[in-house]
Design a protein around this motif. Structure first.
Motif, short mmCIF file in Angstrom:
data_model
loop_
_atom_site.label_atom_id
_atom_site.label_comp_id
_atom_site.label_asym_id
_atom_site.label_seq_id
_atom_site.Cartn_x
_atom_site.Cartn_y
_atom_site.Cartn_z
N GLY A 24 0.77 -1.24 0.00
CA GLY A 24 0.00 0.00 0.00
C GLY A 24 0.80 1.29 0.00
N GLY A 25 2.08 1.23 -0.45
CA GLY A 25 2.88 2.44 -0.48
C GLY A 25 2.95 3.06 -1.86
N SER A 26 3.87 4.00 -2.02
CA SER A 26 4.00 4.67 -3.32
C SER A 26 5.45 5.04 -3.59
N LYS A 27 5.81 6.28 -3.46
CA LYS A 27 7.16 6.77 -3.76
C LYS A 27 7.43 7.97 -2.87
N ALA A 28 8.65 8.49 -2.95
CA ALA A 28 8.97 9.63 -2.09
C ALA A 28 10.20 10.36 -2.59
N GLU A 29 10.33 11.60 -2.18
CA GLU A 29 11.57 12.34 -2.34
C GLU A 29 12.05 12.71 -0.95
N ILE A 30 13.22 12.20 -0.59
CA ILE A 30 13.76 12.42 0.75
C ILE A 30 15.12 13.07 0.61
N GLU A 31 15.29 14.25 1.18
CA GLU A 31 16.55 14.99 1.11
C GLU A 31 17.06 15.08 -0.32
N SER A 32 16.15 15.45 -1.22
CA SER A 32 16.44 15.68 -2.65
C SER A 32 16.77 14.40 -3.42
N VAL A 33 16.54 13.22 -2.82
CA VAL A 33 16.75 11.95 -3.51
C VAL A 33 15.38 11.34 -3.81
N TYR A 34 15.18 10.93 -5.07
CA TYR A 34 13.90 10.35 -5.49
C TYR A 34 13.92 8.84 -5.30
N PHE A 35 12.90 8.32 -4.64
CA PHE A 35 12.74 6.88 -4.43
C PHE A 35 11.46 6.44 -5.14
N SER A 36 11.63 5.57 -6.14
CA SER A 36 10.52 5.22 -7.03
C SER A 36 9.64 4.10 -6.48
N SER A 37 9.96 3.59 -5.31
CA SER A 37 9.26 2.40 -4.82
C SER A 37 8.75 2.60 -3.40
N GLN A 38 7.77 1.78 -3.05
CA GLN A 38 7.28 1.79 -1.68
C GLN A 38 8.31 1.25 -0.70
N MET A 39 9.29 0.48 -1.21
CA MET A 39 10.45 0.10 -0.41
C MET A 39 11.68 0.19 -1.29
N SER A 40 12.59 1.08 -0.91
CA SER A 40 13.79 1.33 -1.70
C SER A 40 15.01 1.01 -0.85
N ILE A 41 15.90 0.17 -1.39
CA ILE A 41 17.10 -0.24 -0.67
C ILE A 41 18.31 0.06 -1.55
N HIS A 42 19.23 0.86 -1.03
CA HIS A 42 20.44 1.23 -1.78
C HIS A 42 21.68 0.91 -0.95
N GLY A 43 22.70 0.38 -1.61
CA GLY A 43 23.98 0.18 -0.94
C GLY A 43 23.89 -0.77 0.24
N ALA A 44 23.46 -2.01 -0.03
CA ALA A 44 23.22 -2.94 1.07
C ALA A 44 23.54 -4.38 0.67
N VAL A 45 23.70 -5.21 1.66
CA VAL A 45 23.69 -6.66 1.50
C VAL A 45 22.33 -7.12 1.98
N VAL A 46 21.53 -7.64 1.06
CA VAL A 46 20.10 -7.86 1.32
C VAL A 46 19.76 -9.34 1.32
N ASP A 47 19.05 -9.77 2.33
CA ASP A 47 18.58 -11.16 2.44
C ASP A 47 17.08 -11.13 2.71
N ILE A 48 16.29 -11.58 1.73
CA ILE A 48 14.84 -11.55 1.85
C ILE A 48 14.29 -12.97 1.70
N THR A 49 13.52 -13.43 2.68
CA THR A 49 12.89 -14.75 2.61
C THR A 49 11.45 -14.67 3.11
N ASP A 50 10.60 -15.47 2.49
CA ASP A 50 9.21 -15.61 2.94
C ASP A 50 8.53 -14.27 3.15
#
Length: 207
Positions: free
Chosen positions: A156-182
């Motif tokens: 149920g999210g959308s997008k955002a501009e935070i501190e002049s950075v545009y995030f195109s997704s309801q969850m945006s992950i940058h510069g990370a080691v990501v582990d997503i399960t289930d």
């Protein structure tokens, strides 16, 4: 300037109006004459969550080691919120976070949201027809943060501009080691349900 204890919340907090371009040049010194680490400074825009919403009664707790615990139970945020720089965030099993119209959450430290089948972690809009903004987890590709999501549901999210950075997704992950399960990401009104950039990613049993 000597700061007087705030009368809004715990005496640990003071609210000051400081231009963005001045922040990096400032040094804060406590009553013990020791410099206060930047991770304990809460930079917040005028549109951000009121300080009263980070005290324990609202479901967000700061441990002595600087790690923030969220939940369990229901946590409601009606304004956008930024965790202190590089602070780790742990959302506990059985937590439901409800975000208001256009509300975003920003974190720049390690982020763990590990639920269970019986106690999943859910982030969703608080108003049926009003999507929240983005959950933005931002690290440095040269020094990535750790993001772990399991039995986690975001919708149920959308997008955002935070501190002049545009995030195109309801969850945006940058510069990370990501582990997503289930986990699942659904009902976004933006371009992406989940957007991951400049990261190493493992996704299993998720949609």
């Amino acid at each position: 300037r000597v700061l007087e204890p705030s009368n809004r919340v715990s005496t640990r907090y003071n609210l000051l109006d400081i231009p963005n371009d001045c922040r990096q040049k400032m040094i804060f010194v406590g009553a013990d004459n020791k410099v206060i680490d930047q991770k304990h400074i809460y930079w917040k825009s005028k549109a951000s969550t009121s300080l009263s919403e980070i005290v324990p009664s609202k479901g967000i707790f700061e441990k002595e080691d600087g790690v923030f615990l969220v939940g369990p139970g229901e946590v409601v945020l009606n304004n956008s919120f930024k965790f202190p720089a590089a602070s780790s965030v742990v959302i506990q099993p059985g937590t439901t976070i409800k975000l208001g119209d256009g509300v975003s959450v920003h974190a720049s430290g390690n982020f763990s949201a590990v639920g269970t089948k019986s106690e999943p972690i859910i982030i969703k809009r608080s108003l049926k027809d009003k999507p929240f903004g983005s959950v933005a987890l931002i690290g440095d590709p040269q020094n990535p943060i750790q993001v772990t999501l399991s039995n986690f549901k975001l919708e149920g999210g959308s997008k955002a501009e935070i501190e002049s950075v545009y995030f195109s997704s309801q969850m945006s992950i940058h510069g990370a080691v990501v582990d997503i399960t289930d986990s699942s990401f659904s009902n976004s009104v933006s371009d992406d349900g989940l957007n991951v950039k400049y990261s190493k990613v493992v996704i299993a049993n998720s949609e």
